[in-house]
Design a protein around this motif. Structure first.
Motif, PDB file in Angstrom:
ATOM      1  N   SER A   1       7.410   3.658   7.967  1.00 11.63           N
ATOM      2  CA  SER A   1       6.714   2.742   8.869  1.00 11.63           C
ATOM      3  C   SER A   1       7.672   2.242   9.941  1.00 11.63           C
ATOM      4  O   SER A   1       8.889   2.480   9.881  1.00 11.63           O
ATOM      5  CB  SER A   1       6.161   1.544   8.088  1.00 11.63           C
ATOM      6  OG  SER A   1       7.227   0.767   7.580  1.00 11.63           O
TER       7      SER A   1
ATOM      8  N   ILE B   1       6.275   7.634   2.753  1.00  6.39           N
ATOM      9  CA  ILE B   1       5.699   7.088   3.983  1.00  6.39           C
ATOM     10  C   ILE B   1       6.800   6.340   4.714  1.00  6.39           C
ATOM     11  O   ILE B   1       7.589   5.612   4.107  1.00  6.39           O
ATOM     12  CB  ILE B   1       4.548   6.104   3.670  1.00  6.39           C
ATOM     13  CG1 ILE B   1       3.316   6.858   3.190  1.00  6.39           C
ATOM     14  CG2 ILE B   1       4.195   5.260   4.897  1.00  6.39           C
ATOM     15  CD1 ILE B   1       2.514   7.544   4.276  1.00  6.39           C
TER      16      ILE B   1
ATOM     17  N   VAL C   1      -2.551  -2.096   4.135  1.00  6.66           N
ATOM     18  CA  VAL C   1      -2.094  -1.097   5.093  1.00  6.66           C
ATOM     19  C   VAL C   1      -3.242  -0.777   6.042  1.00  6.66           C
ATOM     20  O   VAL C   1      -4.399  -1.121   5.781  1.00  6.66           O
ATOM     21  CB  VAL C   1      -1.602   0.191   4.392  1.00  6.66           C
ATOM     22  CG1 VAL C   1      -0.351  -0.098   3.578  1.00  6.66           C
ATOM     23  CG2 VAL C   1      -2.697   0.785   3.512  1.00  6.66           C
TER      24      VAL C   1
ATOM     25  N   ARG D   1       2.581   4.283  11.101  1.00  8.15           N
ATOM     26  CA  ARG D   1       3.099   4.861   9.873  1.00  8.15           C
ATOM     27  C   ARG D   1       3.012   6.384   9.948  1.00  8.15           C
ATOM     28  O   ARG D   1       2.087   6.928  10.546  1.00  8.15           O
ATOM     29  CB  ARG D   1       2.291   4.371   8.656  1.00  8.15           C
ATOM     30  CG  ARG D   1       2.405   2.896   8.411  1.00  8.15           C
ATOM     31  CD  ARG D   1       1.213   2.367   7.609  1.00  8.15           C
ATOM     32  NE  ARG D   1       1.093   2.977   6.298  1.00  8.15           N
ATOM     33  CZ  ARG D   1       1.713   2.533   5.213  1.00  8.15           C
ATOM     34  NH1 ARG D   1       2.503   1.477   5.301  1.00  8.15           N
ATOM     35  NH2 ARG D   1       1.537   3.116   4.042  1.00  8.15           N
TER      36      ARG D   1
END
Length: 230
Positions: free
Chosen positions: A135, A133, A37, A120
């Motif tokens: 994205s 999260i 990430v 994100r």
């Protein structure tokens, strides 16, 4: 989807890797690499998101390696001296964090990402605690809806509500997310409204509107003559 819009909680990733405020520089780099990430949320002791550390926050240390911020090249004149000297997450993180709640629409999340130029977003509850999260790739999941599902929603939630009694049955076809609407309607003023509503259906890529007005009748006024509204 059952006629409702998807929200962030429908598409977000619930298994989230996060940092504590005192995570070391090397631990941050190692975690970014391990999970592939580009940014990680930073949490306080109550699981609230207090900041985000991204690759961009880590780069000043490398940019200033040859002499410090004062000797930076023109390309790095904006290097933050504090971040160049930082060694823990709370020193490196960008704060306040840009977050979104789970009940936010996908459109809102997409606009936030575009305006803030980020990939994100941490998802938080009402108390600011991390719940997931989301994205860019998560937001694109709606385009995986089947053509049949999209056609059914367009028919049920748009066409049947706007045109209770159309001049003739309308043809609704969907191929690869592109919706084709064809047929005759009595009130052509509603056609632009319908096209706009169809475009707002999640998963729709484009709309090809081939609707026209009633057949010409010499006894009707000119406003009711057959008109193409492509």
């Amino acid at each position: 989807m059952n006629g409702r819009c998807h929200t962030v909680s429908d598409v977000m990733t619930r298994k989230v890797v996060a940092l504590r405020t005192k995570a070391s520089f090397k631990d941050i780099v190692r975690t970014l690499r391990q999970w592939q990430v580009t940014a990680l949320p930073v949490l306080d002791g109550d699981q609230r998101v207090v900041g985000v550390v991204s690759e961009a926050d880590l780069l000043p240390k490398e940019e200033t390696r040859n002499g410090g911020p004062g000797n930076a090249t023109p390309a790095t004149d904006r290097t933050d001296p504090a971040k160049a000297m930082a060694v823990t997450a709370d020193q490196l993180m960008t704060t306040p964090p840009i977050t979104v709640t789970g009940d936010a629409t996908l459109a809102l999340a997409a606009r936030t990402m575009a305006r803030q130029r980020i990939k994100r977003l941490p998802v938080v509850d009402a108390a600011g605690r991390l719940t997931g999260i989301v994205s860019r790739s998560d937001l694109l999941k709606v385009f995986l809806r089947s053509d049949e599902e999209i056609a059914e929603e367009v028919r049920r939630d748009v066409v049947e509500r706007l045109f209770v009694a159309p001049a003739e049955p309308l043809r609704i076809e969907v191929h690869d997310g592109i919706v084709t609407l064809a047929g005759r309607v009595r009130d052509t003023a509603l056609v632009p409204v319908m096209a706009r509503l169809v475009r707002s259906v999640e998963g729709v890529v484009d709309v090809d509107c081939e609707l026209v007005g009633p057949l010409y009748d010499p006894g009707l006024g000119p406003e009711l003559r057959s008109t193409s509204l492509e």
